[in-house]
Design a protein around this motif. Structure first.
Motif, PDB file in Angstrom:
ATOM      1  N   GLY A   1       0.838  -1.465  -0.013  1.00 56.20           N
ATOM      2  CA  GLY A   1      -0.034   0.215   0.106  1.00 56.20           C
ATOM      3  C   GLY A   1       0.708   1.185  -0.009  1.00 56.20           C
ATOM      4  O   GLY A   1       2.025   1.410   0.799  1.00 56.20           O
ATOM      5  N   GLY A   2       0.508   2.364  -0.775  1.00 52.31           N
ATOM      6  CA  GLY A   2       1.202   3.526  -0.706  1.00 52.31           C
ATOM      7  C   GLY A   2       2.255   3.547  -1.842  1.00 52.31           C
ATOM      8  O   GLY A   2       2.707   4.857  -1.917  1.00 52.31           O
ATOM      9  N   HIS A   3       2.724   2.608  -2.123  1.00 51.06           N
ATOM     10  CA  HIS A   3       4.089   2.575  -3.070  1.00 51.06           C
ATOM     11  C   HIS A   3       3.541   2.890  -4.470  1.00 51.06           C
ATOM     12  O   HIS A   3       2.596   2.752  -4.942  1.00 51.06           O
ATOM     13  N   ARG A   4       4.310   3.888  -4.988  1.00 53.39           N
ATOM     14  CA  ARG A   4       3.902   4.394  -6.638  1.00 53.39           C
ATOM     15  C   ARG A   4       5.255   4.473  -7.093  1.00 53.39           C
ATOM     16  O   ARG A   4       6.256   5.093  -6.756  1.00 53.39           O
ATOM     17  N   ALA A   5       5.453   3.639  -8.151  1.00 52.36           N
ATOM     18  CA  ALA A   5       6.778   3.220  -8.943  1.00 52.36           C
ATOM     19  C   ALA A   5       7.319   4.849  -9.230  1.00 52.36           C
ATOM     20  O   ALA A   5       6.323   5.629  -9.937  1.00 52.36           O
ATOM     21  N   GLY A   6       8.467   5.168  -9.171  1.00 51.22           N
ATOM     22  CA  GLY A   6       9.219   6.318  -9.535  1.00 51.22           C
ATOM     23  C   GLY A   6       9.002   7.713  -8.788  1.00 51.22           C
ATOM     24  O   GLY A   6       9.320   8.664  -9.179  1.00 51.22           O
ATOM     25  N   HIS A   7       8.202   7.157  -7.500  1.00 54.94           N
ATOM     26  CA  HIS A   7       8.086   8.431  -6.471  1.00 54.94           C
ATOM     27  C   HIS A   7       8.611   8.058  -5.086  1.00 54.94           C
ATOM     28  O   HIS A   7       8.692   6.819  -4.745  1.00 54.94           O
ATOM     29  N   LEU A   8       8.725   9.047  -4.641  1.00 48.89           N
ATOM     30  CA  LEU A   8       9.315   8.977  -3.144  1.00 48.89           C
ATOM     31  C   LEU A   8       8.104   8.812  -2.064  1.00 48.89           C
ATOM     32  O   LEU A   8       7.214   9.730  -1.985  1.00 48.89           O
ATOM     33  N   THR A   9       7.739   7.424  -1.728  1.00 48.86           N
ATOM     34  CA  THR A   9       6.404   6.861  -1.052  1.00 48.86           C
ATOM     35  C   THR A   9       6.945   6.670   0.399  1.00 48.86           C
ATOM     36  O   THR A   9       5.970   6.749   1.211  1.00 48.86           O
ATOM     37  N   HIS A  10       8.336   6.197   0.639  1.00 48.64           N
ATOM     38  CA  HIS A  10       8.459   5.840   2.164  1.00 48.64           C
ATOM     39  C   HIS A  10       9.740   6.351   2.331  1.00 48.64           C
ATOM     40  O   HIS A  10      10.796   6.189   1.752  1.00 48.64           O
ATOM     41  N   LEU A  11       9.774   7.106   3.565  1.00 46.01           N
ATOM     42  CA  LEU A  11      11.114   7.934   3.634  1.00 46.01           C
ATOM     43  C   LEU A  11      11.366   7.567   5.276  1.00 46.01           C
ATOM     44  O   LEU A  11      10.727   7.536   5.940  1.00 46.01           O
ATOM     45  N   ARG A  12      12.835   7.448   5.520  1.00 41.57           N
ATOM     46  CA  ARG A  12      13.240   7.417   6.895  1.00 41.57           C
ATOM     47  C   ARG A  12      14.166   8.433   7.033  1.00 41.57           C
ATOM     48  O   ARG A  12      14.964   9.124   6.293  1.00 41.57           O
ATOM     49  N   VAL A  13      13.891   9.342   8.197  1.00 43.11           N
ATOM     50  CA  VAL A  13      14.261  10.496   8.461  1.00 43.11           C
ATOM     51  C   VAL A  13      15.034  10.400   9.982  1.00 43.11           C
ATOM     52  O   VAL A  13      14.746  10.116  11.008  1.00 43.11           O
ATOM     53  N   ARG A  14      16.518  11.043   9.766  1.00 42.45           N
ATOM     54  CA  ARG A  14      16.963  10.954  11.312  1.00 42.45           C
ATOM     55  C   ARG A  14      17.581  12.464  11.223  1.00 42.45           C
ATOM     56  O   ARG A  14      18.261  12.890  10.294  1.00 42.45           O
ATOM     57  N   ILE A  15      17.020  13.056  12.280  1.00 43.70           N
ATOM     58  CA  ILE A  15      17.030  14.602  12.716  1.00 43.70           C
ATOM     59  C   ILE A  15      17.786  14.991  13.912  1.00 43.70           C
ATOM     60  O   ILE A  15      16.963  14.227  14.831  1.00 43.70           O
ATOM     61  N   VAL A  16      18.876  15.528  13.884  1.00 44.13           N
ATOM     62  CA  VAL A  16      19.053  16.237  15.349  1.00 44.13           C
ATOM     63  C   VAL A  16      19.056  17.771  15.192  1.00 44.13           C
ATOM     64  O   VAL A  16      19.717  18.292  14.303  1.00 44.13           O
ATOM     65  N   ALA A  17      18.397  18.435  16.156  1.00 39.07           N
ATOM     66  CA  ALA A  17      18.234  19.584  16.158  1.00 39.07           C
ATOM     67  C   ALA A  17      17.785  20.261  17.533  1.00 39.07           C
ATOM     68  O   ALA A  17      17.148  19.551  18.359  1.00 39.07           O
ATOM     69  N   GLU A  18      18.194  21.303  17.615  1.00 41.36           N
ATOM     70  CA  GLU A  18      18.117  22.045  19.157  1.00 41.36           C
ATOM     71  C   GLU A  18      16.556  22.307  19.237  1.00 41.36           C
ATOM     72  O   GLU A  18      16.096  22.353  20.568  1.00 41.36           O
ATOM     73  N   ALA A  19      15.767  22.357  18.292  1.00 42.27           N
ATOM     74  CA  ALA A  19      14.207  22.714  18.441  1.00 42.27           C
ATOM     75  C   ALA A  19      13.574  21.534  19.215  1.00 42.27           C
ATOM     76  O   ALA A  19      12.455  21.750  19.614  1.00 42.27           O
ATOM     77  N   PHE A  20      14.163  20.279  19.296  1.00 39.49           N
ATOM     78  CA  PHE A  20      13.468  19.190  19.754  1.00 39.49           C
ATOM     79  C   PHE A  20      13.751  19.107  21.383  1.00 39.49           C
ATOM     80  O   PHE A  20      13.255  18.169  21.840  1.00 39.49           O
TER      81      PHE A  20
END
Length: 98
Positions: free
Chosen positions: A43-62
């Motif tokens: 589900g949700g996969h569309r060939a040729g598009h960004l559909t599933h993303l893993r983000v690792r972010i370190v920021a002072e805002a958190f």
């Protein structure tokens, strides 16, 4: 006759939009991993598009924010990308030193 962008172009453009949106947090670390290919046929996969993303972010805002608040911040910044078809987002958000 117009050329159709290939997967690499479409994904690269989407990743650039994600980077630009998350830049608002002035992250010390920002890692993006396209995991769309791992979800072909699901589900949700569309060939040729960004559909599933893993983000690792370190920021002072958190700093001082719980996990839910951090995820809401990231999801809010990526609302436009989600509306464009980003189906799944795995978030690892932390403050510096955590």
């Amino acid at each position: 006759m117009s050329a159709t962008p290939d997967r690499t172009d479409a994904v690269a453009e989407a990743l650039a939009r994600v980077r630009a949106a998350l830049a608002e947090l002035s992250p010390q670390v920002l890692e993006l991993k396209d995991e769309s290919h791992r979800h072909e046929g699901h589900g949700g996969h569309r060939a040729g598009h960004l559909t599933h993303l893993r983000v690792r972010i370190v920021a002072e805002a958190f700093r001082g924010q719980n996990r839910l608040a951090r995820h809401r911040i990231v999801n809010g910044l990526l609302a436009d990308e989600i509306a464009r078809g980003l189906h799944a987002l795995a978030i690892e958000a932390s403050a510096p030193g955590e």
